[in-house]
Scaffold this motif. Structure first.
Motif, PDB file in Angstrom:
ATOM      1  N   THR A 117       0.933  -1.290  -0.104  1.00  0.00           N
ATOM      2  CA  THR A 117      -0.092  -0.007   0.111  1.00  0.00           C
ATOM      3  C   THR A 117       0.727   1.149  -0.036  1.00  0.00           C
ATOM      4  O   THR A 117       0.294   2.327  -0.535  1.00  0.00           O
ATOM      5  CB  THR A 117      -0.756  -0.004   1.245  1.00  0.00           C
ATOM      6  N   ARG A 121       0.217   4.271  -2.548  1.00  0.00           N
ATOM      7  CA  ARG A 121      -0.110   5.494  -2.249  1.00  0.00           C
ATOM      8  C   ARG A 121       1.019   6.464  -3.239  1.00  0.00           C
ATOM      9  O   ARG A 121       0.741   7.615  -3.421  1.00  0.00           O
ATOM     10  CB  ARG A 121      -0.020   5.840  -0.781  1.00  0.00           C
ATOM     11  N   GLU A 125       0.172   9.494  -5.628  1.00  0.00           N
ATOM     12  CA  GLU A 125       0.544  10.917  -5.279  1.00  0.00           C
ATOM     13  C   GLU A 125       1.460  11.344  -6.346  1.00  0.00           C
ATOM     14  O   GLU A 125       1.127  12.535  -6.932  1.00  0.00           O
ATOM     15  CB  GLU A 125       1.233  11.003  -3.923  1.00  0.00           C
ATOM     16  N   HIS A 210      -5.800   5.516  -6.086  1.00  0.00           N
ATOM     17  CA  HIS A 210      -6.021   5.943  -4.759  1.00  0.00           C
ATOM     18  C   HIS A 210      -7.129   4.677  -4.430  1.00  0.00           C
ATOM     19  O   HIS A 210      -7.059   4.453  -3.283  1.00  0.00           O
ATOM     20  CB  HIS A 210      -6.652   7.114  -4.641  1.00  0.00           C
ATOM     21  N   ALA A 213      -4.771   1.921  -3.517  1.00  0.00           N
ATOM     22  CA  ALA A 213      -3.793   2.299  -2.494  1.00  0.00           C
ATOM     23  C   ALA A 213      -4.538   2.139  -1.063  1.00  0.00           C
ATOM     24  O   ALA A 213      -4.023   1.668   0.090  1.00  0.00           O
ATOM     25  CB  ALA A 213      -3.400   3.783  -2.299  1.00  0.00           C
ATOM     26  N   GLU A 214      -6.092   2.239  -1.112  1.00  0.00           N
ATOM     27  CA  GLU A 214      -6.687   2.165   0.221  1.00  0.00           C
ATOM     28  C   GLU A 214      -7.142   0.792   0.300  1.00  0.00           C
ATOM     29  O   GLU A 214      -7.345   0.366   1.383  1.00  0.00           O
ATOM     30  CB  GLU A 214      -7.972   2.995  -0.207  1.00  0.00           C
TER      31      GLU A 214
END
Length: 392
Positions: A117, A121, A125, A210, A213-214
């Motif tokens: 993760t 992330r 970003e 995203h 990533a979550e």
């Protein structure tokens, strides 16, 4: 129309078949095969010239505006291709840097399978920062997708394949291609050729990265070889999209929630996307609340609530409702979920099953769940509510 075989024939023994490049050497893979990638309109070879590794972009069909797009990298009538055993034609090529790395799609797939993760992330970003710059100017890539972005060994993102680029000088023309359907707005046509072409794919890719990533398990359920997670033609009913939107709401990822909502827009231009991406970049880089300003106060704009000081907007209007900051935290409503945020906009506490909340006072606050009052502290720990505490 030209063929891969014709280019391989020329580049396998280029003596006398180049105009300015001189002799070039095809780089080979571990099996001794030439290294190249084939796209819709071109094939890109990894070559060695004068001891340096370069990329050579060779076209399978006639393309327009190559000089305007690539400038001095375009080598006009550079390669001689045999069209028969005795005759041939001189064709254009683009000489560029070879970026060692993997595509963004490959990097995301690898990280999700490893459940990394932190890397996901970081990719999300980095993409937000890239996209914020790309959609802020008066140009457009035209075929923005993870396969056209290389994650270099320097960990930076490098866009490639600019053949469908829009430049202001091309205004009024038809688009040379429609981009990859898995990343394009369903309403896009050849008449859509302007600086806003990257809006929709930027929002789609950002939302997908995203979401991964979550929750990397999105890839297990929705990942594909063509797209990232979502099917543009099925939004807003697409299951992956609806699940991602609910996840962003539940975890207080306000910027990502608002970016995802834009994917339901009926047009290619996504109003407010530039501001949202700038806020995503700011939040990724800002970790500590400012100590040299007054406490941010609520303000409303276009029906949404944000926070500002006399000097600047601290948190843009992202929320459906909110309270003033008390003791460094403010209660905000995102969709149907209450959260507490700090003055950087970072979500500190989330209460997805609560109907109402109160601001903090003396280190305590109250929330209502299923009609019952519950006391919480700044760490989110719950405790019974005393009879003499204020009611909601």
């Amino acid at each position: 129309m030209f063929t891969l075989r014709q280019y391989l024939l020329t580049l396998s023994d280029s003596r006398g078949l180049t105009r300015t490049l001189g002799e070039v050497e095809l780089c080979l893979d571990e099996r001794g095969r030439p290294r190249y990638s084939v796209g819709n309109s071109a094939v890109v070879f990894r070559i060695r010239r004068n001891g340096c590794i370069r990329s050579l972009r060779c076209y399978l069909r006639k393309m327009r505006h190559l000089r305007e797009i690539y400038g001095d990298k375009l080598l006009e009538k550079e390669l001689f291709l045999y069209t028969s055993s005795e005759t041939g034609v001189w064709v254009d090529a683009v000489l560029g840097d070879w970026i060692e790395g993997v595509t963004l799609h490959e990097a995301a797939a690898e990280a999700t399978l490893a459940r990394d993760t932190a890397k996901l992330r970081s990719l999300a970003e980095s993409f937000d920062a890239l996209a914020a710059g790309m959609i802020a100017d008066d140009c457009a890539h035209g075929d923005l997708k993870p396969a056209n972005i290389i994650v270099g060994r320097d960990r930076k993102l490098h866009p490639i394949d600019f053949d469908a680029t829009f430049l202001p000088a091309f205004a009024g023309e038809a688009s040379p291609e429609l981009g990859t359907a898995a990343y394009q707005h369903p309403a896009r046509t050849a008449a859509d050729f302007n600086e806003r072409l990257d809006d929709y794919p930027a929002a789609l890719i950002s939302t997908g990265l995203h979401a991964l990533a979550e929750d990397p398990t999105f890839w297990d359920r929705y990942g594909t070889t063509d797209g990232l997670l979502f099917s543009p033609r099925k939004i807003p009913g697409d299951p992956a999209y609806r699940e991602a939107l609910a996840l962003f709401e539940r975890r207080g990822r306000a910027v990502q929630y608002r970016v995802a909502q834009l994917l339901c827009a009926p047009s290619l231009q996504l109003f407010g996307l530039a501001e949202l991406l700038r806020e995503a970049v700011r939040q990724a880089g800002e970790q500590q609340p400012a100590t040299d300003e007054s406490t941010p106060e609520l303000f409303v704009e276009n029906g949404r609530w944000g926070y500002r000081t006399p000097q600047r907007i601290v948190i843009p209007p992202l929320y459906d409702s909110g309270f003033d900051f008390t003791e460094g935290l403010a209660a905000v409503l995102l969709g149907g979920t209450w959260h507490y945020i700090d003055t950087t906009g970072r979500t500190c506490l989330s209460f997805p099953e609560c109907e109402a909340v109160k601001p903090f006072r003396n280190g305590r606050a109250q929330v209502v769940r299923n009609g019952c009052r519950i006391g919480i502290d700044r760490a989110g720990n719950e405790r019974p509510v005393a009879e003499n505490e204020f009611a909601i």
